[in-house]
Design a protein around this motif. Structure first.
Motif, PDB file in Angstrom:
ATOM      1  N   GLY A 244      81.341  17.232 140.810  1.00  0.00           N
ATOM      2  CA  GLY A 244      81.701  17.497 139.422  1.00  0.00           C
ATOM      3  C   GLY A 244      81.935  18.965 139.145  1.00  0.00           C
ATOM      4  N   ASN A 245      82.043  19.764 140.223  1.00  0.00           N
ATOM      5  CA  ASN A 245      82.220  21.217 140.051  1.00  0.00           C
ATOM      6  C   ASN A 245      81.155  21.750 139.086  1.00  0.00           C
ATOM      7  OD1 ASN A 245      83.408  23.657 140.585  1.00  0.00           O
ATOM      8  ND2 ASN A 245      85.178  23.344 139.262  1.00  0.00           N
ATOM      9  N   PHE A 246      79.903  21.364 139.323  1.00  0.00           N
ATOM     10  CA  PHE A 246      78.860  21.578 138.338  1.00  0.00           C
ATOM     11  C   PHE A 246      78.438  23.038 138.202  1.00  0.00           C
ATOM     12  CE2 PHE A 246      78.243  17.013 139.346  1.00  0.00           C
ATOM     13  CZ  PHE A 246      78.324  16.509 138.048  1.00  0.00           C
ATOM     14  N   CYS A 247      78.538  23.830 139.259  1.00  0.00           N
ATOM     15  CA  CYS A 247      78.140  25.227 139.138  1.00  0.00           C
ATOM     16  C   CYS A 247      79.012  25.976 138.132  1.00  0.00           C
ATOM     17  CB  CYS A 247      78.216  25.916 140.500  1.00  0.00           C
ATOM     18  SG  CYS A 247      76.877  25.481 141.628  1.00  0.00           S
ATOM     19  N   SER A 248      80.220  25.481 137.906  1.00  0.00           N
ATOM     20  CA  SER A 248      81.151  26.154 136.990  1.00  0.00           C
ATOM     21  C   SER A 248      81.125  25.581 135.577  1.00  0.00           C
ATOM     22  CB  SER A 248      82.578  26.053 137.545  1.00  0.00           C
ATOM     23  OG  SER A 248      82.676  26.643 138.816  1.00  0.00           O
ATOM     24  N   ARG A 249      80.339  24.539 135.348  1.00  0.00           N
ATOM     25  CA  ARG A 249      80.326  23.929 134.016  1.00  0.00           C
ATOM     26  C   ARG A 249      79.532  24.753 133.008  1.00  0.00           C
ATOM     27  NH1 ARG A 249      80.357  17.383 133.854  1.00  0.00           N
ATOM     28  NH2 ARG A 249      81.902  17.046 135.499  1.00  0.00           N
ATOM     29  N   GLY A 250      78.614  25.559 133.490  1.00  0.00           N
ATOM     30  CA  GLY A 250      77.746  26.307 132.606  1.00  0.00           C
ATOM     31  C   GLY A 250      76.368  25.684 132.564  1.00  0.00           C
ATOM     32  N   GLY A 251      75.379  26.486 132.187  1.00  0.00           N
ATOM     33  CA  GLY A 251      74.012  26.009 132.121  1.00  0.00           C
ATOM     34  C   GLY A 251      73.423  25.778 133.495  1.00  0.00           C
ATOM     35  N   ARG A 252      72.314  25.038 133.519  1.00  0.00           N
ATOM     36  CA  ARG A 252      71.628  24.765 134.781  1.00  0.00           C
ATOM     37  C   ARG A 252      72.266  23.577 135.487  1.00  0.00           C
ATOM     38  NH1 ARG A 252      65.128  25.053 133.389  1.00  0.00           N
ATOM     39  NH2 ARG A 252      65.212  26.661 131.754  1.00  0.00           N
ATOM     40  N   PHE A 253      72.317  23.649 136.813  1.00  0.00           N
ATOM     41  CA  PHE A 253      72.687  22.506 137.653  1.00  0.00           C
ATOM     42  C   PHE A 253      71.656  22.387 138.763  1.00  0.00           C
ATOM     43  CE2 PHE A 253      74.766  21.131 141.685  1.00  0.00           C
ATOM     44  CZ  PHE A 253      74.779  19.787 141.391  1.00  0.00           C
ATOM     45  N   GLY A 254      71.008  21.249 138.834  1.00  0.00           N
ATOM     46  CA  GLY A 254      69.944  20.976 139.787  1.00  0.00           C
ATOM     47  C   GLY A 254      68.951  20.047 139.104  1.00  0.00           C
ATOM     48  N   THR A 255      67.953  19.608 139.828  1.00  0.00           N
ATOM     49  CA  THR A 255      67.009  18.658 139.258  1.00  0.00           C
ATOM     50  C   THR A 255      66.044  19.332 138.283  1.00  0.00           C
ATOM     51  OG1 THR A 255      65.640  18.997 141.213  1.00  0.00           O
ATOM     52  CG2 THR A 255      67.042  17.039 141.179  1.00  0.00           C
ATOM     53  N   HIS A 256      65.390  18.500 137.483  1.00  0.00           N
ATOM     54  CA  HIS A 256      64.299  18.968 136.643  1.00  0.00           C
ATOM     55  C   HIS A 256      63.073  18.076 136.810  1.00  0.00           C
ATOM     56  CE1 HIS A 256      62.529  19.907 132.389  1.00  0.00           C
ATOM     57  NE2 HIS A 256      61.856  20.494 133.363  1.00  0.00           N
ATOM     58  N   SER A 257      63.225  16.780 136.554  1.00  0.00           N
ATOM     59  CA  SER A 257      62.057  15.904 136.599  1.00  0.00           C
ATOM     60  C   SER A 257      62.494  14.477 136.876  1.00  0.00           C
ATOM     61  CB  SER A 257      61.294  15.962 135.270  1.00  0.00           C
ATOM     62  OG  SER A 257      62.083  15.419 134.231  1.00  0.00           O
ATOM     63  N   SER A 258      61.511  13.619 137.138  1.00  0.00           N
ATOM     64  CA  SER A 258      61.761  12.188 137.298  1.00  0.00           C
ATOM     65  C   SER A 258      61.070  11.437 136.173  1.00  0.00           C
ATOM     66  CB  SER A 258      61.232  11.683 138.643  1.00  0.00           C
ATOM     67  OG  SER A 258      59.804  11.673 138.637  1.00  0.00           O
ATOM     68  N   ASN A 259      61.392  10.153 136.026  1.00  0.00           N
ATOM     69  CA  ASN A 259      60.585   9.303 135.160  1.00  0.00           C
ATOM     70  C   ASN A 259      59.162   9.254 135.702  1.00  0.00           C
ATOM     71  OD1 ASN A 259      61.999   7.441 137.264  1.00  0.00           O
ATOM     72  ND2 ASN A 259      60.223   6.245 136.593  1.00  0.00           N
ATOM     73  N   GLU A 260      58.184   9.000 134.814  1.00  0.00           N
ATOM     74  CA  GLU A 260      56.781   8.909 135.227  1.00  0.00           C
ATOM     75  C   GLU A 260      56.166   7.549 134.913  1.00  0.00           C
ATOM     76  OE1 GLU A 260      55.713  13.666 134.760  1.00  0.00           O
ATOM     77  OE2 GLU A 260      54.955  12.244 133.276  1.00  0.00           O
ATOM     78  N   ASP A 261      56.784   6.775 134.040  1.00  0.00           N
ATOM     79  CA  ASP A 261      56.303   5.430 133.760  1.00  0.00           C
ATOM     80  C   ASP A 261      56.487   4.562 135.006  1.00  0.00           C
ATOM     81  OD1 ASP A 261      56.734   2.507 132.751  1.00  0.00           O
ATOM     82  OD2 ASP A 261      55.786   3.516 131.070  1.00  0.00           O
ATOM     83  N   MET A 262      55.502   3.717 135.284  1.00  0.00           N
ATOM     84  CA  MET A 262      55.528   2.888 136.494  1.00  0.00           C
ATOM     85  C   MET A 262      55.764   1.427 136.163  1.00  0.00           C
ATOM     86  SD  MET A 262      52.455   4.754 138.635  1.00  0.00           S
ATOM     87  CE  MET A 262      52.445   6.542 138.788  1.00  0.00           C
ATOM     88  N   THR A 263      56.683   1.153 135.238  1.00  0.00           N
ATOM     89  CA  THR A 263      57.000  -0.223 134.898  1.00  0.00           C
ATOM     90  C   THR A 263      57.420  -1.004 136.135  1.00  0.00           C
ATOM     91  OG1 THR A 263      58.481  -1.664 133.631  1.00  0.00           O
ATOM     92  CG2 THR A 263      59.365   0.475 134.280  1.00  0.00           C
ATOM     93  N   PRO A 264      56.942  -2.256 136.285  1.00  0.00           N
ATOM     94  CA  PRO A 264      57.322  -3.066 137.458  1.00  0.00           C
ATOM     95  C   PRO A 264      58.829  -3.293 137.578  1.00  0.00           C
ATOM     96  CG  PRO A 264      55.453  -4.052 136.307  1.00  0.00           C
ATOM     97  CD  PRO A 264      55.948  -2.934 135.423  1.00  0.00           C
ATOM     98  N   ILE A 265      59.554  -3.092 136.507  1.00  0.00           N
ATOM     99  CA  ILE A 265      61.010  -3.264 136.572  1.00  0.00           C
ATOM    100  C   ILE A 265      61.618  -2.284 137.574  1.00  0.00           C
ATOM    101  CG2 ILE A 265      63.173  -3.039 135.265  1.00  0.00           C
ATOM    102  CD1 ILE A 265      61.630  -4.013 132.807  1.00  0.00           C
ATOM    103  N   TYR A 266      61.073  -1.057 137.612  1.00  0.00           N
ATOM    104  CA  TYR A 266      61.681  -0.016 138.442  1.00  0.00           C
ATOM    105  C   TYR A 266      60.772   0.516 139.553  1.00  0.00           C
ATOM    106  CZ  TYR A 266      65.182   0.251 134.711  1.00  0.00           C
ATOM    107  OH  TYR A 266      66.162  -0.044 133.804  1.00  0.00           O
ATOM    108  N   TYR A 267      59.457   0.392 139.408  1.00  0.00           N
ATOM    109  CA  TYR A 267      58.548   1.075 140.328  1.00  0.00           C
ATOM    110  C   TYR A 267      58.781   0.638 141.771  1.00  0.00           C
ATOM    111  CZ  TYR A 267      54.161   3.166 141.962  1.00  0.00           C
ATOM    112  OH  TYR A 267      53.219   3.924 142.617  1.00  0.00           O
ATOM    113  N   LYS A 268      58.943   1.618 142.644  1.00  0.00           N
ATOM    114  CA  LYS A 268      59.211   1.454 144.078  1.00  0.00           C
ATOM    115  C   LYS A 268      60.591   0.860 144.354  1.00  0.00           C
ATOM    116  CE  LYS A 268      54.277   0.604 145.009  1.00  0.00           C
ATOM    117  NZ  LYS A 268      53.299  -0.264 145.699  1.00  0.00           N
ATOM    118  N   ARG A 269      61.446   0.839 143.351  1.00  0.00           N
ATOM    119  CA  ARG A 269      62.802   0.318 143.528  1.00  0.00           C
ATOM    120  C   ARG A 269      63.859   1.323 143.071  1.00  0.00           C
ATOM    121  NH1 ARG A 269      62.557  -5.329 144.323  1.00  0.00           N
ATOM    122  NH2 ARG A 269      64.757  -5.524 143.816  1.00  0.00           N
ATOM    123  N   VAL A 270      63.735   1.772 141.820  1.00  0.00           N
ATOM    124  CA  VAL A 270      64.707   2.710 141.256  1.00  0.00           C
ATOM    125  C   VAL A 270      63.954   3.855 140.596  1.00  0.00           C
ATOM    126  CG1 VAL A 270      66.665   3.034 139.690  1.00  0.00           C
ATOM    127  CG2 VAL A 270      66.296   0.805 140.768  1.00  0.00           C
TER     128      VAL A 270
END
Length: 478
Positions: free
Chosen positions: A354-380
Motif C-alpha cells: 500500500g506504499n504505506f511509508c509515504s501515506r503519512g503518520g505511523r506504519f507498523g503494528t501497535h497492538s492485538s485484540n486481548e479478549d479471548m472469545t471462543p469465536i476467535y481464540y487460537k484461530r484468528v
C-alpha cells in the motif's frame, strides 16, 4: 526538471494519502461507526451488560488546537477521558456519556485505558454495580460505577501522586489488579502496583513489582520500562511486556509467588516470581503479550512429544511517523519450555502492498485484540496497524501466520494531521511534511464476533465484521 515532471512527482507523493479518502477492505465490512466526539482513542473494551453491549473507550489527551472537544451529551467542552457507547445495535450506536480525564495534550493527558468488571463477579463487590477501572491521566488510578452507563459515578481513587500510568489488567474473578504506574522513587515511569480490588470501594495494596534495577536505590543501567501485562489466574501465570518500540522483554511470572512472595523490592525478591524471560532485539519492543496456551499444532499431531504447545504473541508499537525508525511487527514465541522461550515466526504487512511509508503518520503494528472469545481464540487474531488499518491473521498454525482480511477506514473531517521533519540533506531540504491519515490505534472483539477499532488521529470508532473466506476461519456458535 520540467514543470510537468514536478507536477507528476507531487501527484505521486500525494496519491498514497489520497487513498485514505475512501475505505479499503478485503474480507471485512463496516457495520457501524461512532465519531467519539473527535477524541484521540487508545483502548476499547466491550462489556455485555444485562441485555446491552457497552463499549468503554479510553482516550489520550486532546490537541493544542482542540484541548477540550465538545461533549454533545452534556453540552460542555471537556478534556479527553473515557467514552461510553451503547453498541447493542452496532449499526445504530448511541453515545451515552463522557467522563473527563486529566488536562493535557496527547499522552500527557486523558485517561487512556479501561477495564470493566461486574460487581457480582467480585467476591466483595456490590452485586448491582458495574465497575470501570481507569487511570486519570498519568497521576492516578480510579474506579467508577457504570451500572447506569449514561450516569457514571466515581467510587474511589485507588492511588494518586504517580508520574505515569498505562495499560493495566484486572482479574474480574479474583479482583486482583495489576496497575501500570509510576510510583515516585522508582527509576522508571511505568512499573507494576498490585492491588486487591475485590472490594472496589476499599482497595488493598499487595506490593510493587518490576525488573531488578528499576526499584528505588538500585544502581547501574535501568531496564526497559513496563508497558502492560495479561494474567491467566487458572494457569498461575502473568505475562508482562516491557519496552514499546525498543529493548523489548517478555517476562513470564508465577502469579502465586508474585502475590504471596516476599514484598520488599530487592533484586532477589523481584527475581523470585520469574519463571522465564524472552529478550528481544534492541530495535523492537513488547507492547502486547497475548498468551495462547495448550494449543494443538496440526503439523505435530503424530509426534510423540510437542504436539500441544504454549505460545505468547508479542506485538510491538511503531512510534515514529513515515518509517523513521526500525519496523515494528508481530512475534510468535514458543514458551512451552518457559525458561527457554524461542521465536518461531514473525508477521507484518508488506510496505509495498500500500506504499504505506509515504501515506503519512505511523506504519507498523501497535497492538492485538486481548479478549479471548471462543469465536476467535487460537484461530484468528486482529492487529492494529496504524495507517494500514486493522489486519486479521489466521494463527491456527503459529509457525505460519497468514493474513486473511483487512479494513482501512477513510479519514474524517475531524482527523488530526501527522507530521514529520524530512532529512535536511534530502530533496526537500528538511521541510516538515504533514498528512491527514488513518491511525488505527487499538482493536478489540466481543463475544458476538464484532471487531472494534479506534483511531489515534481523532477518526472515531469503526465496528466491522469478517466476510468471505475469512469468516469461515472463526469458530462460530452452532
Amino acid at each position: 526538471m520540467s514543470r510537468f515532471a514536478i507536477v507528476l512527482a507531487a501527484l505521486a507523493l500525494a496519491a498514497p494519502a489520497l487513498a485514505q479518502q475512501e475505505p479499503e477492505a478485503q474480507n471485512m465490512r463496516l457495520v457501524g461507526y461512532s465519531d467519539l466526539q473527535g477524541r484521540s482513542a487508545y483502548q476499547p473494551v466491550i462489556h455485555h451488560q444485562g441485555d446491552r453491549w457497552i463499549a468503554y473507550i479510553g482516550h489520550h489527551g486532546g490537541t493544542p488546537a482542540v484541548p477540550k472537544p465538545m461533549n454533545s451529551v452534556s453540552g460542555h467542552a471537556e478534556f479527553n477521558g473515557t467514552s461510553i457507547v451503547d453498541v447493542t445495535d452496532p449499526a445504530n450506536s448511541k453515545y451515552l456519556a463522557h467522563i473527563p480525564g486529566e488536562e493535557g495534550a496527547y499522552e500527557a493527558g486523558g485517561a487512556q485505558m479501561v477495564r470493566v468488571c461486574d460487581g457480582k463477579s467480585l467476591k466483595n463487590g456490590n452485586p448491582s454495580a458495574v465497575y470501570l477501572l481507569r487511570p486519570f491521566g498519568n497521576q492516578a488510578h480510579e474506579i467508577w460505577n457504570t451500572a447506569d452507563p449514561a450516569h457514571p459515578k466515581l467510587v474511589t481513587r485507588i492511588v494518586e501522586g504517580l508520574k505515569g500510568t498505562h495499560k493495566s489488567w484486572w482479574e474480574c474473578d479474583t479482583g486482583i489488579a495489576y496497575l501500570v504506574s509510576g510510583e515516585p522513587g522508582w527509576r522508571v515511569p511505568r512499573m507494576t502496583q498490585v492491588f486487591d480490588l475485590s472490594d472496589p470501594a476499599h482497595p488493598v495494596k499487595i506490593r510493587d513489582f518490576g525488573l531488578p534495577g528499576q526499584q528505588p536505590g538500585a544502581g547501574g543501567a535501568t531496564p526497559t520500562m513496563l508497558h502492560g501485562m495479561i494474567s491467566l489466574p487458572d494457569k498461575n501465570r502473568v505475562y508482562f511486556g516491557y519496552g514499546t518500540n525498543e529493548g523489548g522483554i517478555l517476562q513470564i511470572v508465577d502469579r502465586e509467588k508474585l502475590l504471596n512472595g516476599p514484598k520488599e523490592p530487592t533484586d532477589d525478591n523481584l527475581r523470585y516470581p520469574e519463571v522465564g524471560r524472552f529478550l528481544m532485539s534492541p530495535l523492537n519492543g513488547a507492547h502486547t503479550t497475548f498468551p495462547m496456551l495448550d494449543m494443538p499444532v496440526a503439523e505435530f499431531a503424530k509426534d510423540k512429544i510437542g504436539k500441544v504447545r504454549n505460545f505468547v504473541v508479542i506485538t510491538d508499537e511503531q512510534i515514529q511517523n513515515e518509517c523513521q525508525e526500525a519496523r515494528q511487527f508481530v512475534w510468535f514465541v514458543d514458551v512451552t519450555v518457559e525458561n527457554r522461550p524461542v521465536s518461531v515466526a514473525t508477521w507484518m504487512v508488506p510496505e509495498a502492498s500500500g506504499n504505506f511509508c509515504s501515506r503519512g503518520g505511523r506504519f507498523g503494528t501497535h497492538s492485538s485484540n486481548e479478549d479471548m472469545t471462543p469465536i476467535y481464540y487460537k484461530r484468528v487474531m486482529f492487529f492494529s496497524h496504524f495507517n494500514a488499518g486493522v489486519r486479521a491473521v489466521d494463527i491456527r498454525d503459529p509457525y505460519h501466520p497468514k493474513e486473511i482480511a483487512y479494513y482501512i477506514p477513510a479519514v474524517t473531517p475531524r482527523s488530526d494531521q501527522r507530521c514529520v521533519k524530512l532529512a535536511p540533506n534530502g530533496p526537500n531540504g528538511g521541510q516538515e511534511h504533514c498528512a491527514t491519515v488513518i491511525q488505527t490505534n487499538n482493536v478489540e472483539v466481543d463475544d458476538r464476533g464484532y471487531i472494534y477499532i479506534v483511531d489515534r488521529a481523532n477518526n472515531g470508532m469503526h465496528i466491522i465484521e469478517l466476510t468471505g473466506t475469512a469468516h469461515a476461519v472463526a469458530n462460530w456458535p452452532k
